[in-house]
Design an enzyme around this catalytic site. Structure first.
Site, mmCIF file in Angstrom:
data_model
loop_
_atom_site.group_PDB
_atom_site.id
_atom_site.type_symbol
_atom_site.label_atom_id
_atom_site.label_comp_id
_atom_site.label_asym_id
_atom_site.label_seq_id
_atom_site.Cartn_x
_atom_site.Cartn_y
_atom_site.Cartn_z
ATOM 1 N N ASN A 175 0.752 -1.210 0.053
ATOM 2 C CA ASN A 175 0.015 0.046 -0.081
ATOM 3 C C ASN A 175 0.792 1.308 0.131
ATOM 4 O O ASN A 175 1.952 1.381 0.737
ATOM 5 C CB ASN A 175 -0.859 0.109 1.314
ATOM 6 C CG ASN A 175 -1.672 -1.202 1.110
ATOM 7 O OD1 ASN A 175 -2.162 -1.994 0.169
ATOM 8 N ND2 ASN A 175 -2.424 -1.566 2.462
ATOM 9 N N CYS A 193 14.704 14.693 -13.130
ATOM 10 C CA CYS A 193 15.913 14.773 -12.459
ATOM 11 C C CYS A 193 15.657 14.064 -10.828
ATOM 12 O O CYS A 193 16.615 14.075 -10.271
ATOM 13 C CB CYS A 193 16.251 16.184 -12.085
ATOM 14 S SG CYS A 193 15.337 17.132 -11.029
ATOM 15 N N SER A 234 -4.786 -9.468 -3.521
ATOM 16 C CA SER A 234 -5.352 -10.400 -4.458
ATOM 17 C C SER A 234 -4.196 -11.362 -4.891
ATOM 18 O O SER A 234 -4.687 -12.229 -5.653
ATOM 19 C CB SER A 234 -5.929 -9.604 -5.875
ATOM 20 O OG SER A 234 -5.077 -8.621 -6.084
ATOM 21 N N HIS A 251 5.776 -0.625 -2.927
ATOM 22 C CA HIS A 251 5.137 -0.020 -3.928
ATOM 23 C C HIS A 251 5.411 1.495 -3.994
ATOM 24 O O HIS A 251 4.480 2.346 -4.470
ATOM 25 C CB HIS A 251 3.680 -0.400 -4.536
ATOM 26 C CG HIS A 251 3.866 -1.731 -4.852
ATOM 27 N ND1 HIS A 251 2.683 -2.578 -4.982
ATOM 28 C CD2 HIS A 251 4.725 -2.614 -5.400
ATOM 29 C CE1 HIS A 251 2.944 -3.889 -5.464
ATOM 30 N NE2 HIS A 251 4.196 -3.809 -5.652
#
Ligand code: BJW
Ligand code: ZN
Length: 257
Positions: free
Chosen positions: A109, A137, A198, A126
Protein backbone atom coordinates in the site's frame (compact mmCIF):
# COMPACT_ATOMS: atom_id res chain seq x y z
CA UNK A 1 -15.78 -13.20 10.49
CA UNK A 2 -16.98 -16.79 10.48
CA UNK A 3 -17.50 -18.38 13.89
CA UNK A 4 -17.94 -22.03 12.93
CA UNK A 5 -16.18 -24.33 15.45
CA UNK A 6 -13.57 -25.43 12.84
CA UNK A 7 -12.79 -21.79 12.06
CA UNK A 8 -12.37 -21.07 15.79
CA UNK A 9 -10.01 -24.03 16.11
CA UNK A 10 -7.97 -22.85 13.15
CA UNK A 11 -7.79 -19.34 14.63
CA UNK A 12 -6.55 -20.78 17.93
CA UNK A 13 -3.98 -22.94 16.13
CA UNK A 14 -2.64 -19.92 14.19
CA UNK A 15 -2.55 -17.89 17.42
CA UNK A 16 -0.42 -20.66 19.01
CA UNK A 17 1.95 -20.66 16.03
CA UNK A 18 2.25 -16.86 16.19
CA UNK A 19 2.95 -16.93 19.93
CA UNK A 20 5.78 -19.43 19.33
CA UNK A 21 7.25 -17.83 16.22
CA UNK A 22 10.62 -16.10 16.49
CA UNK A 23 10.57 -14.51 13.05
CA UNK A 24 7.39 -13.32 11.43
CA UNK A 25 6.93 -11.59 8.07
CA UNK A 26 3.67 -9.79 7.35
CA UNK A 27 2.70 -8.77 3.81
CA UNK A 28 -0.32 -6.50 3.50
CA UNK A 29 -2.35 -5.34 0.52
CA UNK A 30 -5.20 -2.94 -0.11
CA UNK A 31 -7.64 -5.12 1.90
CA UNK A 32 -6.12 -4.02 5.21
CA UNK A 33 -7.03 -0.39 4.48
CA UNK A 34 -10.51 -1.14 3.09
CA UNK A 35 -12.09 -0.79 6.54
CA UNK A 36 -10.52 2.68 6.79
CA UNK A 37 -12.62 3.68 3.79
CA UNK A 38 -9.85 3.42 1.20
CA UNK A 39 -11.04 1.66 -1.95
CA UNK A 40 -9.02 -1.46 -2.75
CA UNK A 41 -6.97 -1.20 -5.92
CA UNK A 42 -9.10 -3.53 -8.01
CA UNK A 43 -12.41 -2.26 -6.58
CA UNK A 44 -11.42 1.36 -7.18
CA UNK A 45 -13.64 1.72 -10.24
CA UNK A 46 -16.17 3.90 -8.46
CA UNK A 47 -18.02 6.97 -9.69
CA UNK A 48 -16.13 9.08 -12.22
CA UNK A 49 -13.17 6.70 -12.08
CA UNK A 50 -15.29 3.69 -13.15
CA UNK A 51 -14.56 4.52 -16.80
CA UNK A 52 -10.79 4.07 -16.33
CA UNK A 53 -8.74 0.97 -15.73
CA UNK A 54 -6.63 1.52 -12.56
CA UNK A 55 -3.93 -0.71 -14.03
CA UNK A 56 -3.63 1.66 -17.01
CA UNK A 57 -3.51 4.75 -14.76
CA UNK A 58 -0.73 3.23 -12.61
CA UNK A 59 1.86 3.09 -15.35
CA UNK A 60 4.51 5.36 -16.91
CA UNK A 61 2.63 5.03 -20.22
CA UNK A 62 -0.60 6.22 -18.58
CA UNK A 63 1.18 9.25 -17.09
CA UNK A 64 2.84 10.08 -20.41
CA UNK A 65 -0.49 9.76 -22.26
CA UNK A 66 -2.50 11.96 -19.89
CA UNK A 67 -0.53 13.41 -16.95
CA UNK A 68 -3.53 15.46 -15.75
CA UNK A 69 -5.81 12.44 -15.55
CA UNK A 70 -3.28 10.42 -13.56
CA UNK A 71 -2.51 13.42 -11.32
CA UNK A 72 -6.21 13.97 -10.53
CA UNK A 73 -6.61 10.27 -9.66
CA UNK A 74 -3.69 10.40 -7.21
CA UNK A 75 -4.78 13.72 -5.71
CA UNK A 76 -8.27 12.36 -5.04
CA UNK A 77 -6.69 9.38 -3.31
CA UNK A 78 -4.26 11.72 -1.48
CA UNK A 79 -7.10 13.80 -0.09
CA UNK A 80 -9.02 10.63 0.85
CA UNK A 81 -5.98 9.45 2.77
CA UNK A 82 -5.79 12.69 4.75
CA UNK A 83 -9.35 11.97 5.97
CA UNK A 84 -8.74 8.28 6.75
CA UNK A 85 -7.77 6.73 10.07
CA UNK A 86 -5.98 3.43 10.75
CA UNK A 87 -8.33 0.61 11.69
CA UNK A 88 -8.20 -2.31 14.14
CA UNK A 89 -6.30 -4.41 11.60
CA UNK A 90 -3.44 -1.89 11.38
CA UNK A 91 -3.48 -1.56 15.18
CA UNK A 92 -3.34 -5.33 15.71
CA UNK A 93 -0.27 -5.60 13.45
CA UNK A 94 1.49 -2.79 15.37
CA UNK A 95 0.76 -4.70 18.60
CA UNK A 96 1.91 -7.98 17.05
CA UNK A 97 5.34 -6.43 16.41
CA UNK A 98 5.66 -5.67 20.12
CA UNK A 99 4.81 -9.29 20.95
CA UNK A 100 7.14 -10.91 18.40
CA UNK A 101 10.96 -11.22 18.72
CA UNK A 102 11.48 -10.19 15.09
CA UNK A 103 8.78 -8.92 12.79
CA UNK A 104 9.15 -7.55 9.26
CA UNK A 105 6.15 -5.64 7.97
CA UNK A 106 6.00 -5.19 4.20
CA UNK A 107 3.10 -3.46 2.52
CA UNK A 108 2.07 -2.99 -1.08
CA UNK A 109 0.00 0.00 0.00
CA UNK A 110 1.05 3.57 -0.69
CA UNK A 111 -0.87 4.88 2.34
CA UNK A 112 0.75 5.55 5.74
CA UNK A 113 -1.90 3.90 7.91
CA UNK A 114 0.50 1.27 9.28
CA UNK A 115 2.81 4.03 10.51
CA UNK A 116 -0.08 6.02 11.93
CA UNK A 117 -1.16 2.88 13.85
CA UNK A 118 2.33 2.71 15.39
CA UNK A 119 4.22 0.28 13.12
CA UNK A 120 7.87 1.12 12.58
CA UNK A 121 10.29 0.42 9.69
CA UNK A 122 7.48 -0.48 7.31
CA UNK A 123 8.78 -1.68 3.93
CA UNK A 124 6.73 0.13 1.28
CA UNK A 125 7.22 -2.18 -1.69
CA UNK A 126 5.22 0.07 -4.04
CA UNK A 127 6.39 3.42 -2.66
CA UNK A 128 4.39 6.07 -0.87
CA UNK A 129 1.77 8.70 -1.58
CA UNK A 130 3.52 10.98 0.91
CA UNK A 131 6.42 11.58 -1.41
CA UNK A 132 6.61 13.22 -4.81
CA UNK A 133 9.55 13.60 -7.15
CA UNK A 134 10.53 15.03 -10.50
CA UNK A 135 10.09 12.44 -13.21
CA UNK A 136 13.31 13.59 -14.92
CA UNK A 137 15.88 14.71 -12.31
CA UNK A 138 14.21 12.68 -9.50
CA UNK A 139 14.58 15.50 -6.93
CA UNK A 140 11.98 15.28 -4.15
CA UNK A 141 9.13 17.78 -4.45
CA UNK A 142 7.17 19.14 -1.48
CA UNK A 143 3.51 19.31 -2.39
CA UNK A 144 1.71 22.61 -1.73
CA UNK A 145 -2.00 22.68 -0.90
CA UNK A 146 -2.70 24.40 -4.24
CA UNK A 147 -0.99 21.56 -6.05
CA UNK A 148 -3.22 19.05 -4.22
CA UNK A 149 -6.19 20.66 -5.95
CA UNK A 150 -4.55 21.32 -9.28
CA UNK A 151 -5.86 19.47 -12.36
CA UNK A 152 -2.33 19.06 -13.75
CA UNK A 153 0.90 17.92 -12.08
CA UNK A 154 3.28 20.63 -10.84
CA UNK A 155 6.59 21.27 -12.57
CA UNK A 156 9.94 20.57 -10.95
CA UNK A 157 11.41 23.74 -9.43
CA UNK A 158 14.86 22.72 -10.62
CA UNK A 159 14.47 21.37 -14.15
CA UNK A 160 10.85 22.13 -15.10
CA UNK A 161 9.85 18.55 -15.89
CA UNK A 162 6.65 17.04 -14.46
CA UNK A 163 6.37 15.97 -10.83
CA UNK A 164 4.97 12.49 -10.18
CA UNK A 165 3.92 10.53 -7.10
CA UNK A 166 6.68 8.52 -5.41
CA UNK A 167 4.99 5.21 -6.13
CA UNK A 168 6.01 2.14 -8.14
CA UNK A 169 4.08 1.78 -11.36
CA UNK A 170 3.79 -1.30 -13.58
CA UNK A 171 7.03 -1.98 -15.41
CA UNK A 172 9.10 -0.12 -12.80
CA UNK A 173 11.56 -1.60 -10.33
CA UNK A 174 10.81 -1.74 -6.62
CA UNK A 175 12.81 0.75 -4.46
CA UNK A 176 16.52 -0.08 -4.20
CA UNK A 177 17.30 -3.05 -1.97
CA UNK A 178 13.71 -3.50 -0.83
CA UNK A 179 12.96 -6.67 -2.73
CA UNK A 180 16.19 -8.24 -1.51
CA UNK A 181 15.40 -7.33 2.11
CA UNK A 182 11.86 -8.74 2.06
CA UNK A 183 12.90 -11.81 0.03
CA UNK A 184 15.58 -12.66 2.60
CA UNK A 185 13.13 -12.10 5.45
CA UNK A 186 10.60 -14.40 3.72
CA UNK A 187 13.25 -17.12 3.35
CA UNK A 188 14.25 -16.84 7.01
CA UNK A 189 10.88 -16.57 8.78
CA UNK A 190 8.93 -19.20 10.77
CA UNK A 191 5.58 -17.69 9.93
CA UNK A 192 4.48 -15.64 6.93
CA UNK A 193 1.20 -13.76 7.31
CA UNK A 194 -0.39 -12.38 4.14
CA UNK A 195 -3.33 -10.01 4.60
CA UNK A 196 -5.81 -8.52 2.13
CA UNK A 197 -4.09 -8.88 -1.22
CA UNK A 198 -5.41 -10.34 -4.45
CA UNK A 199 -1.88 -11.70 -5.06
CA UNK A 200 -1.82 -10.83 -8.74
CA UNK A 201 1.05 -8.32 -8.76
CA UNK A 202 4.60 -9.58 -9.00
CA UNK A 203 7.09 -9.71 -7.36
CA UNK A 204 5.15 -9.25 -4.06
CA UNK A 205 2.77 -12.08 -4.96
CA UNK A 206 5.67 -14.56 -5.06
CA UNK A 207 6.64 -13.98 -1.42
CA UNK A 208 4.20 -16.40 0.27
CA UNK A 209 5.48 -19.24 -1.88
CA UNK A 210 9.11 -18.22 -1.30
CA UNK A 211 8.43 -18.44 2.45
CA UNK A 212 6.58 -21.75 2.17
CA UNK A 213 9.34 -23.32 0.06
CA UNK A 214 11.87 -22.25 2.70
CA UNK A 215 9.86 -24.03 5.42
CA UNK A 216 7.66 -21.29 6.91
CA UNK A 217 4.02 -21.71 7.84
CA UNK A 218 1.95 -19.46 5.59
CA UNK A 219 -1.27 -17.91 6.92
CA UNK A 220 -3.65 -15.85 4.81
CA UNK A 221 -6.35 -13.44 6.02
CA UNK A 222 -8.81 -12.37 3.34
CA UNK A 223 -12.55 -12.01 2.82
CA UNK A 224 -12.26 -14.23 -0.24
CA UNK A 225 -9.69 -16.71 -1.61
CA UNK A 226 -6.95 -15.10 -3.70
CA UNK A 227 -4.12 -16.02 -6.07
CA UNK A 228 -1.89 -16.78 -3.06
CA UNK A 229 -4.34 -19.04 -1.23
CA UNK A 230 -2.72 -22.13 -2.77
CA UNK A 231 0.51 -21.21 -0.94
CA UNK A 232 -1.26 -20.87 2.44
CA UNK A 233 -1.36 -23.62 5.08
CA UNK A 234 -4.15 -21.75 6.89
CA UNK A 235 -6.79 -19.55 5.28
CA UNK A 236 -8.59 -17.33 7.81
CA UNK A 237 -11.68 -16.02 6.09
CA UNK A 238 -12.87 -12.63 7.27
CA UNK A 239 -12.12 -8.95 7.48
CA UNK A 240 -8.62 -8.00 8.59
CA UNK A 241 -10.14 -5.63 11.17
CA UNK A 242 -11.91 -8.55 12.85
CA UNK A 243 -9.55 -11.51 12.30
CA UNK A 244 -6.27 -9.80 13.30
CA UNK A 245 -7.48 -8.44 16.68
CA UNK A 246 -9.06 -11.86 17.42
CA UNK A 247 -5.72 -13.56 16.64
CA UNK A 248 -3.83 -11.14 18.85
CA UNK A 249 -6.21 -11.67 21.71
CA UNK A 250 -5.93 -15.48 21.48
CA UNK A 251 -2.17 -15.21 21.06
CA UNK A 252 -1.77 -13.24 24.27
CA UNK A 253 -3.73 -15.95 26.11
CA UNK A 254 -1.73 -18.79 24.60
CA UNK A 255 1.49 -16.90 25.50
CA UNK A 256 0.55 -17.14 29.19
CA UNK A 257 -0.04 -20.92 29.12
C1 BJW B 1 -9.95 -7.70 2.34
C2 BJW B 1 -10.80 -6.79 2.90
C3 BJW B 1 -10.82 -6.76 4.29
C4 BJW B 1 -11.02 -6.53 0.84
N1 BJW B 1 -10.03 -7.60 4.98
N2 BJW B 1 -9.18 -8.52 3.03
C5 BJW B 1 6.01 -11.92 -13.60
C6 BJW B 1 4.93 -12.45 -14.27
C7 BJW B 1 4.00 -11.62 -14.87
C8 BJW B 1 4.11 -10.25 -14.82
C9 BJW B 1 5.18 -9.71 -14.14
C10 BJW B 1 6.11 -10.54 -13.55
N3 BJW B 1 7.05 -9.76 -12.95
C11 BJW B 1 6.71 -8.47 -13.16
C12 BJW B 1 5.58 -8.41 -13.89
C13 BJW B 1 4.89 -7.17 -14.33
C14 BJW B 1 4.06 -6.53 -13.24
C15 BJW B 1 2.95 -7.49 -12.79
O1 BJW B 1 3.00 -8.09 -11.75
N4 BJW B 1 1.89 -7.58 -13.55
C16 BJW B 1 0.74 -8.45 -13.17
C17 BJW B 1 -0.55 -7.65 -13.22
C18 BJW B 1 0.72 -9.65 -14.03
N5 BJW B 1 4.88 -6.12 -12.11
C19 BJW B 1 5.62 -5.02 -12.15
O2 BJW B 1 5.68 -4.33 -13.14
C20 BJW B 1 6.43 -4.66 -10.91
N6 BJW B 1 7.74 -4.33 -11.24
C21 BJW B 1 8.67 -5.26 -11.53
O3 BJW B 1 8.44 -6.45 -11.44
O4 BJW B 1 9.91 -4.73 -11.89
C22 BJW B 1 10.84 -5.60 -12.55
C23 BJW B 1 10.43 -5.65 -13.99
C24 BJW B 1 10.31 -4.47 -14.70
C25 BJW B 1 9.92 -4.53 -16.04
C26 BJW B 1 9.63 -5.74 -16.64
C27 BJW B 1 9.72 -6.92 -15.88
C28 BJW B 1 10.13 -6.86 -14.55
C29 BJW B 1 5.88 -3.41 -10.25
C30 BJW B 1 4.51 -3.57 -9.73
C31 BJW B 1 3.99 -2.26 -9.17
C32 BJW B 1 2.53 -2.34 -8.79
N7 BJW B 1 2.04 -1.03 -8.49
C33 BJW B 1 0.67 -0.85 -8.04
C34 BJW B 1 0.35 0.66 -8.10
C35 BJW B 1 1.04 1.41 -6.97
C36 BJW B 1 0.58 2.83 -6.90
C37 BJW B 1 -0.92 2.93 -6.61
O5 BJW B 1 -1.44 2.39 -5.63
O6 BJW B 1 -1.58 3.61 -7.40
O7 BJW B 1 0.51 -1.33 -6.72
S1 BJW B 1 -0.51 -1.81 -8.95
C38 BJW B 1 -1.58 -2.13 -7.59
O8 BJW B 1 -1.65 -3.54 -7.31
C39 BJW B 1 -0.91 -1.47 -6.39
C40 BJW B 1 -1.11 -2.51 -5.33
O9 BJW B 1 -0.15 -2.35 -4.30
C41 BJW B 1 -0.97 -3.79 -6.07
C42 BJW B 1 -1.55 -5.00 -5.38
O10 BJW B 1 -2.91 -4.82 -5.14
P1 BJW B 1 -3.59 -5.45 -3.85
O11 BJW B 1 -3.04 -4.81 -2.64
O12 BJW B 1 -3.51 -6.92 -3.91
O13 BJW B 1 -5.09 -4.92 -4.01
P2 BJW B 1 -6.35 -5.60 -4.74
O14 BJW B 1 -7.37 -4.54 -4.90
O15 BJW B 1 -5.94 -6.31 -5.95
O16 BJW B 1 -6.87 -6.71 -3.72
C43 BJW B 1 -7.47 -6.39 -2.49
C44 BJW B 1 -7.69 -7.68 -1.71
O17 BJW B 1 -8.18 -7.35 -0.42
C45 BJW B 1 -8.72 -8.64 -2.35
O18 BJW B 1 -8.17 -9.96 -2.34
C46 BJW B 1 -9.91 -8.56 -1.40
O19 BJW B 1 -10.63 -9.79 -1.31
C47 BJW B 1 -9.24 -8.24 -0.09
N8 BJW B 1 -10.05 -7.53 0.87
N9 BJW B 1 -11.46 -6.09 1.84
C48 BJW B 1 -9.23 -8.48 4.25
N10 BJW B 1 -11.66 -5.93 4.93
ZN1 ZN C 1 13.57 17.97 -12.12
Amino acid sequence: MTTAPEAQEQLAEVARLLAQAQRVVVLTGAGISAESGIATFRDARLGYWSQFDPEALASPEGFARDPGLVWRWYMERYRGLLQAQPNRGHQALAALAVNTPQLTLATQNIDDLHERAGSRAVLHLHGSLNSFRCQRCKRPHLLTSDEQHSVTPPSCLTCGALVRPGVVWFGEMLPDGMLQTVWQAARACDLFLVVGTSGVVMPAAALPEVARNAGATVVEVNVTPSEVTSAAHHFLKGKAGAVLPALLELMQHSGHN
